[in-house]
Design a protein around this motif. Structure first.
Motif, mmCIF file in Angstrom:
data_model
loop_
_atom_site.group_PDB
_atom_site.id
_atom_site.type_symbol
_atom_site.label_atom_id
_atom_site.label_comp_id
_atom_site.label_asym_id
_atom_site.label_seq_id
_atom_site.Cartn_x
_atom_site.Cartn_y
_atom_site.Cartn_z
ATOM 1 N N MET A 1 28.110 -22.606 -0.395
ATOM 2 C CA MET A 1 28.491 -22.097 0.893
ATOM 3 C C MET A 1 27.864 -20.730 1.161
ATOM 4 N N PHE A 2 26.954 -20.307 0.293
ATOM 5 C CA PHE A 2 26.279 -19.040 0.524
ATOM 6 C C PHE A 2 25.139 -19.239 1.508
ATOM 7 N N PRO A 3 24.902 -18.266 2.376
ATOM 8 C CA PRO A 3 23.765 -18.415 3.294
ATOM 9 C C PRO A 3 22.459 -18.324 2.514
ATOM 10 N N LYS A 4 21.481 -19.078 2.981
ATOM 11 C CA LYS A 4 20.178 -19.054 2.326
ATOM 12 C C LYS A 4 19.440 -17.774 2.704
ATOM 13 N N ALA A 5 18.924 -17.127 1.700
ATOM 14 C CA ALA A 5 18.164 -15.902 1.942
ATOM 15 C C ALA A 5 16.754 -16.267 2.386
ATOM 16 N N LYS A 6 16.245 -15.494 3.335
ATOM 17 C CA LYS A 6 14.867 -15.717 3.762
ATOM 18 C C LYS A 6 13.924 -15.278 2.652
ATOM 19 N N PRO A 7 12.843 -16.026 2.432
ATOM 20 C CA PRO A 7 11.872 -15.565 1.439
ATOM 21 C C PRO A 7 11.193 -14.298 1.947
ATOM 22 N N PRO A 8 10.819 -13.407 1.042
ATOM 23 C CA PRO A 8 10.158 -12.182 1.491
ATOM 24 C C PRO A 8 8.835 -12.502 2.161
ATOM 25 N N SER A 9 8.446 -11.621 3.055
ATOM 26 C CA SER A 9 7.180 -11.831 3.758
ATOM 27 C C SER A 9 6.025 -11.730 2.765
ATOM 28 N N PRO A 10 4.875 -12.351 3.095
ATOM 29 C CA PRO A 10 3.742 -12.317 2.162
ATOM 30 C C PRO A 10 3.228 -10.910 1.904
ATOM 31 N N GLY A 11 3.402 -10.003 2.838
ATOM 32 C CA GLY A 11 2.900 -8.652 2.642
ATOM 33 C C GLY A 11 3.883 -7.729 1.950
ATOM 34 N N ALA A 12 5.085 -8.225 1.619
ATOM 35 C CA ALA A 12 6.091 -7.356 1.009
ATOM 36 C C ALA A 12 5.636 -6.860 -0.357
ATOM 37 N N ASP A 13 5.074 -7.740 -1.169
ATOM 38 C CA ASP A 13 4.609 -7.320 -2.493
ATOM 39 C C ASP A 13 3.507 -6.282 -2.377
ATOM 40 N N GLU A 14 2.640 -6.479 -1.411
ATOM 41 C CA GLU A 14 1.554 -5.529 -1.209
ATOM 42 C C GLU A 14 2.094 -4.172 -0.767
ATOM 43 N N GLY A 15 3.093 -4.189 0.103
ATOM 44 C CA GLY A 15 3.703 -2.937 0.564
ATOM 45 C C GLY A 15 4.387 -2.186 -0.563
ATOM 46 N N TRP A 16 5.106 -2.912 -1.422
ATOM 47 C CA TRP A 16 5.753 -2.261 -2.556
ATOM 48 C C TRP A 16 4.716 -1.697 -3.519
ATOM 49 N N ALA A 17 3.600 -2.371 -3.687
ATOM 50 C CA ALA A 17 2.542 -1.865 -4.569
ATOM 51 C C ALA A 17 1.955 -0.562 -4.009
ATOM 52 N N VAL A 18 1.767 -0.511 -2.689
ATOM 53 C CA VAL A 18 1.239 0.709 -2.061
ATOM 54 C C VAL A 18 2.238 1.846 -2.235
ATOM 55 N N LEU A 19 3.511 1.576 -1.964
ATOM 56 C CA LEU A 19 4.540 2.609 -2.108
ATOM 57 C C LEU A 19 4.615 3.097 -3.551
ATOM 58 N N GLY A 20 4.538 2.166 -4.497
ATOM 59 C CA GLY A 20 4.579 2.552 -5.903
ATOM 60 C C GLY A 20 3.399 3.424 -6.298
ATOM 61 N N SER A 21 2.214 3.111 -5.799
ATOM 62 C CA SER A 21 1.036 3.923 -6.116
ATOM 63 C C SER A 21 1.178 5.336 -5.556
ATOM 64 N N LEU A 22 1.646 5.435 -4.331
ATOM 65 C CA LEU A 22 1.781 6.759 -3.723
ATOM 66 C C LEU A 22 2.863 7.586 -4.416
ATOM 67 N N MET A 23 4.001 6.961 -4.697
ATOM 68 C CA MET A 23 5.091 7.696 -5.335
ATOM 69 C C MET A 23 4.747 8.075 -6.776
ATOM 70 N N SER A 24 4.076 7.192 -7.490
ATOM 71 C CA SER A 24 3.741 7.519 -8.884
ATOM 72 C C SER A 24 2.749 8.676 -8.943
ATOM 73 N N GLY A 25 1.792 8.707 -8.028
ATOM 74 C CA GLY A 25 0.857 9.833 -8.011
ATOM 75 C C GLY A 25 1.567 11.138 -7.720
ATOM 76 N N LEU A 26 2.473 11.104 -6.737
ATOM 77 C CA LEU A 26 3.218 12.313 -6.374
ATOM 78 C C LEU A 26 4.081 12.780 -7.541
ATOM 79 N N LEU A 27 4.843 11.870 -8.141
ATOM 80 C CA LEU A 27 5.755 12.267 -9.218
ATOM 81 C C LEU A 27 5.009 12.673 -10.491
ATOM 82 N N LEU A 28 3.958 11.942 -10.853
ATOM 83 C CA LEU A 28 3.234 12.251 -12.081
ATOM 84 C C LEU A 28 2.555 13.616 -11.995
ATOM 85 N N PHE A 29 1.756 13.824 -10.950
ATOM 86 C CA PHE A 29 1.020 15.088 -10.857
ATOM 87 C C PHE A 29 1.920 16.239 -10.433
ATOM 88 N N GLY A 30 2.946 15.947 -9.624
ATOM 89 C CA GLY A 30 3.920 17.000 -9.313
ATOM 90 C C GLY A 30 4.683 17.422 -10.551
#
Length: 127
Positions: A1-30
């Motif tokens: 009886m649980f509602p079906k979750a929509k599958p993530p969009s195809p670009g979601a993984d790519e967006g998370w990868a971009v965010l991870g790259s930007l944040m890791s650079g900021l945190l590592l070098f900062g």
């Protein structure tokens, strides 16, 4: 009886990868800049490290996605059905072009024939 979750969009993984790259650079070098600030007892390396980290993160994202755009599939890499559809579309375009040329030659007109008058609901009246 649980509602079906929509599958993530195809670009979601790519967006998370971009965010991870930007944040890791900021945190590592900062973080490295902050450590140098503590070691040298100055307060200028953390902001410099953060800016350098963001610049390197942006560079990494651009290089990663520029490489992906360069490797677009060639016509030879298309699947058999896609290749067949592309060939059929090309043949149809060539046949239409040949028919237009044949119609122009048979009409004896060097220019394109006038289009058929469009019938619509709007009519002009002459007073």
């Amino acid at each position: 009886m649980f509602p079906k979750a929509k599958p993530p969009s195809p670009g979601a993984d790519e967006g998370w990868a971009v965010l991870g790259s930007l944040m890791s650079g900021l945190l590592l070098f900062g973080g490295l800049g902050w450590l140098l600030d503590q070691w040298w007892d100055i307060r200028v390396m953390a902001p410099i490290g953060a800016v350098v980290g963001m610049a390197l993160g942006i560079y990494a994202v651009v290089m990663r996605h520029a490489q992906r755009a360069d490797t677009a599939p060639e016509t030879s890499e298309l699947t058999a059905s896609a290749q067949a559809r592309a060939d059929a579309a090309r043949a149809l375009r060539e046949a239409k072009t040949a028919n237009r040329r044949r119609a122009l030659r048979s009409a004896g007109s060097p220019t394109r024939p006038d289009p058929a008058p469009r019938s619509g609901t709007r009519r002009e009246t002459v007073a």
